[in-house]
Structures are given as structure tokens and as C-alpha cells.
Enzyme design. Sequence first.
Site, short mmCIF file in Angstrom:
data_model
loop_
_atom_site.label_atom_id
_atom_site.label_comp_id
_atom_site.label_asym_id
_atom_site.label_seq_id
_atom_site.Cartn_x
_atom_site.Cartn_y
_atom_site.Cartn_z
N ARG A 51 46.49 42.34 43.59
CA ARG A 51 45.97 40.98 43.62
C ARG A 51 44.59 40.83 42.99
O ARG A 51 44.36 39.94 42.16
CB ARG A 51 45.82 40.47 45.07
N THR A 52 43.66 41.68 43.41
CA THR A 52 42.26 41.44 43.02
C THR A 52 42.10 41.61 41.51
O THR A 52 41.55 40.75 40.82
CB THR A 52 41.33 42.40 43.79
N LYS A 80 35.53 62.99 33.90
CA LYS A 80 34.71 64.02 33.23
C LYS A 80 33.37 64.19 33.93
O LYS A 80 32.51 64.93 33.47
CB LYS A 80 34.45 63.61 31.77
N ARG A 101 35.89 47.82 41.61
CA ARG A 101 36.36 48.33 42.91
C ARG A 101 36.16 49.84 42.93
O ARG A 101 36.43 50.52 41.94
CB ARG A 101 37.83 48.00 43.13
N HIS A 129 34.48 43.21 50.92
CA HIS A 129 35.39 42.68 49.89
C HIS A 129 35.08 41.19 49.75
O HIS A 129 35.86 40.33 50.15
CB HIS A 129 36.83 42.93 50.32
#
Length: 305
Positions: A51-52, A80, A101, A129
Site C-alpha cells: 500500500r504505502t 554493499k 521505509r 508510520h
Amino acid sequence: MKHLIDPTDLSVEEIDSILNLALDIIENKEKYSEVCKGKKLATLFFEPSTRTRLSFEAAMMELGGNVLGFSSADSSSATKGESVGDTIRVVGCYADIIAMRHPKEGAPMLGSMVSPVPIINAGDGGHNHPTQTLTDLLTIKREKGDLNNFTIGLCGDLKFGRTVHSLIKALSRYEGIKFILISPKELKVPDYIITEVFEKNNIDYREVTTMEEVMPELDIIYMTRVQKERFFNEADYVRLKDTYILDKSKLKNAKETLSIMHPLPRVNEISTELDDDPRAAYFRQALNGKFVRMALILTLLGVNV
Ligand code: CP
């Protein structure tokens, strides 16, 4: 330049302005279809999302802008050993705004300290959030008509559920909200929420262990998934994951005007038999996420329409 890391980075007035802009976008989509022409949004997702990430990308596309980014840490130079700070400095050379995120609490905050462009926290570990919170607030405004004076039951994993932490912080600034926290004792809200949000602001809250005992009181029930990815021990997750399953039988004593919300994804917390119940707001909630993210992008980029 403003970032959105914690829901309280926005004042109540700023939140109201974003929600009103989202409502105008819903009513007048054409008006906004080219306003971000030439602008780029980077979505840096070091942790999975449906969704986000996709609603951010759809939001920028519907504003006429472009998107770039990655959907897992594995496909970035984090593998890396590149630091979050360096990643943000570099992506800030390519994009006008970044939604990020990360599984580590505080990573977006760290990024914002070195970023040349606005950073949006799209979820950091079990912490916050804030764009889900804007989504939830727009949903409450559209379903209930008001962000004041209601009783909300927050149910499930209140310990690791970052959407719950952010929503409590945001709603605690509105008037006449009663919070009922429904969780097993192992998944209660963190102590800092109790002391720093509820007790400090003299907010009406109580903690219970079953949804049945409070169902008749609720105007909103906000279900949450038990956050498997945050557990240290698989056996604990298996024992707790199906503690609460909302189905028709549990709604026997619920108000006709109840709104059922869930940030999604759901696993078993809401039976699919409720999906066609008019009180089920969770798919409307997911759609609201796109509109509110359009409004947020415009606000942080300073685009006036
Ligand atoms: N609600 C939410 O954050 O969903 P995703 O994890 O799919 O983005």
C-alpha cells in the site's frame, strides 16, 4: 524545508489543511493532474510494502510527476554497506522528495538530518508510520464527519504496531476521544505512550483483553496484524497471532454506525465475511491513502494550486 518523520511534526492546523486538500483532490482530480510536472519522487523501501509504496507512486503519477526508487534493500547499495546518510545525500541529487521505509527505528530521522530534499517517513521499525496516520485521519473524517468526540478501540499488536503508536499521538490532540486498548498482556502499548501521551495529557484510556467486553461502546474498531517480523521468538508469534479475529458473531452487540478500520495487510484479524458489511471501511481506507499522500507531496514541495 519540512520533513515528516513523526506525526507530531505536523500541527493540528497543518493536518487539517492536508486533509482538506485531500478532499479537494478527491472532488477535483483534473485540477491536480499536471501540477507536479517535472518533479520526481524517490521511494526508498528497505522493507516490504504494498500500500504505502504503491500509493505514493500512484499519488505522484496522478499529480503529473515521475517516480524512481527501490522496493527492497537487496536491490540497493545498502547490501554493499552504504549508510542511510550517504544513500539519502545521493538520492537527494536525483529526486525532489523522498519517501523512505526502514526496519530500524530512527533511520528516516537520520536521513532527514543530511537530506537536501524533504524526507517522508514511510514506516520505521515498530516506531512510527505518519502517512498511515494521515490516511487513518482522512478515513475517520470521511466515515464519521468529524475528528472529535468518539470512542476508538485499538485491537491486536499494540506493542509493535507502528500505525497504532502514530495514530494515538495524532488523535490525542483532538477533543473528546476515548481510547480503549485491546491486547494480550504481551502486546500492550509501550510504556512511553501511556506516560508521555495518555497520562501527560490527561487523556481518557483503558486497557482490556477482550473485544467483546467493549464492543457496544465503540464508534471505531481499529484492528491490527500481529507483527511477525518484529518477534524474536517464532513460538510467541504462533501463540499470539490469532488472539483476535473479528467476525459477524463479534459484532452482535456493536453499534450500527461502527466503522471497522485496519491499516492492512490483514492476515486473520478480520474475517472476509465482513468485507461487504457497510461498516467495513478498510478498503476505502487504503484508497484514502493515495489521496492524502497526494496532498502531502504538494504540501512538502510547496506546490500551490
Ligand atoms: N499499511 C501499510 O503500511 O501497508 P504496507 O506495509 O503494504 O505498505
